[in-house]
Design a protein around this motif. Structure first.
Motif, mmCIF file in Angstrom:
data_model
loop_
_atom_site.group_PDB
_atom_site.id
_atom_site.type_symbol
_atom_site.label_atom_id
_atom_site.label_comp_id
_atom_site.label_asym_id
_atom_site.label_seq_id
_atom_site.Cartn_x
_atom_site.Cartn_y
_atom_site.Cartn_z
ATOM 1 N N GLY A 46 0.787 -1.300 -0.077
ATOM 2 C CA GLY A 46 -0.098 -0.003 -0.084
ATOM 3 C C GLY A 46 0.943 1.155 -0.065
ATOM 4 N N GLU A 83 -1.802 4.076 7.782
ATOM 5 C CA GLU A 83 -1.548 2.608 7.542
ATOM 6 C C GLU A 83 -0.925 2.025 8.704
ATOM 7 O OE1 GLU A 83 -1.562 0.947 3.241
ATOM 8 O OE2 GLU A 83 -1.205 2.954 2.962
ATOM 9 N N THR A 176 -0.407 -5.049 5.352
ATOM 10 C CA THR A 176 -0.879 -3.703 6.055
ATOM 11 C C THR A 176 -2.449 -3.420 5.809
ATOM 12 O OG1 THR A 176 -0.524 -2.481 3.963
ATOM 13 C CG2 THR A 176 1.534 -2.912 5.469
ATOM 14 N N ASN A 177 -2.728 -2.578 6.746
ATOM 15 C CA ASN A 177 -4.199 -2.248 6.926
ATOM 16 C C ASN A 177 -4.264 -0.560 7.021
ATOM 17 O OD1 ASN A 177 -6.536 -4.233 6.525
ATOM 18 N ND2 ASN A 177 -4.813 -5.317 7.671
ATOM 19 N N ASP A 178 -5.141 0.029 6.423
ATOM 20 C CA ASP A 178 -5.544 1.548 6.666
ATOM 21 C C ASP A 178 -6.709 1.467 7.771
ATOM 22 O OD1 ASP A 178 -5.595 4.096 6.967
ATOM 23 O OD2 ASP A 178 -5.631 4.356 4.573
ATOM 24 N N PRO A 185 -10.103 -1.917 10.628
ATOM 25 C CA PRO A 185 -9.190 -1.971 9.526
ATOM 26 C C PRO A 185 -9.802 -1.912 8.066
ATOM 27 C CG PRO A 185 -9.619 -4.220 10.494
ATOM 28 C CD PRO A 185 -10.229 -3.113 11.562
ATOM 29 N N ASN A 187 -9.063 -1.521 3.503
ATOM 30 C CA ASN A 187 -8.178 -1.361 2.535
ATOM 31 C C ASN A 187 -6.905 -2.384 2.868
ATOM 32 O OD1 ASN A 187 -9.978 0.421 1.292
ATOM 33 N ND2 ASN A 187 -8.937 1.972 2.046
ATOM 34 N N ASN A 189 -3.482 -4.624 2.237
ATOM 35 C CA ASN A 189 -2.652 -4.642 1.319
ATOM 36 C C ASN A 189 -1.632 -5.501 1.737
ATOM 37 O OD1 ASN A 189 -3.148 -2.287 -0.970
ATOM 38 N ND2 ASN A 189 -3.293 -1.406 1.026
#
Length: 231
Positions: A46, A83, A176-178, A185, A187, A189
């Motif tokens: 991300g 993120e 990873t997360n936003d 959490p 999006n 990636n």
């Protein structure tokens, strides 16, 4: 020696299909060991830019399994952003006995790869796949006990004690997360980075010779049986 013995008793045995909370070593490893290999790689997931480092050590006093010790360090080198790193996983553990623990000094000393700050995040758990091949370290989002690894933060050392006597190259996966305004959490990636993992021990020469001997005996028996059948 007493320090090494005491800390080894706090490691958690991680068997295939199970999940454990990693005990806290409370400090870095006792520096009585030899370096077998070292590697660091950058990754992108991300908007997160990071570094994955690994040291492979032999002769670690805390390792009661008697093999190599693998020490992983994960860094989120992003300057800003919402993120966070929530998982680090890698394969290669099938057939290998593993104990896990996390460590590192809170002032940043004792780490193999220079931390980006003195803000360290402890792992929530270590999970091993049912076939034993993959280990996943989690840094789950709030309101879990431990947060993700956000911008400018580092993981504590993720330490895997093994009975393996060899290592090999592999690729690790960083997730990873936003997060939304409620801390949920969104999006997710993933990114990959080169790293090192264990190789399961193979039978030694004596064992191999013994197995070969049994094979020859079996073949001789079958040959004798065929000969009797013909007569």
């Amino acid at each position: 020696m007493a320090i090494g013995l005491g800390t080894s008793l706090r490691a958690a045995n991680l068997t295939p299909g199970n999940s454990v909370v990693l005990p806290n070593l409370g400090t870095s490893l006792n520096p009585v060991y030899s370096q077998a290999a070292s590697m660091s790689s950058t990754f992108t997931s991300g908007n997160v830019r990071g570094l994955l480092g690994v040291e492979v050590l032999s002769g670690v006093t805390e390792n009661t399994l008697g093999g190599l010790t693998f020490v992983y360090e994960v860094q989120n080198n992003s300057q800003s952003g919402t993120e966070g790193i929530t998982d680090f996983s890698l394969g290669g553990w099938a057939g290998v006995q593993t104990d896990v623990v996390y460590g590192g000094n809170t002032d940043g000393s004792g780490f193999f790869f220079s931390p980006t700050s003195t803000s360290f995040v402890s792992p929530e758990a270590a999970n091993r796949s049912l076939n034993g091949d993959t280990i996943d370290f989690t840094f789950p989002p709030a309101p879990a006990i431990n947060p993700p690894i956000f911008a400018g933060q580092d993981s504590f050392q993720l330490i895997v004690f093994t009975d393996a006597t060899a290592w090999t190259n592999t690729s690790g996966t960083v997730t990873t997360n936003d997060f939304d305004f409620n801390g949920n959490p969104i999006n997710p990636n993933t990114g990959s980075a080169g790293t090192l993992t264990a190789v399961a021990s193979v039978p030694d020469g004596g064992t191999t010779a013994l197995l070969l001997g049994f094979g020859l005996i079996a073949l001789s028996f079958l040959a004798a049986q065929r000969k009797l059948a013909k007569t």
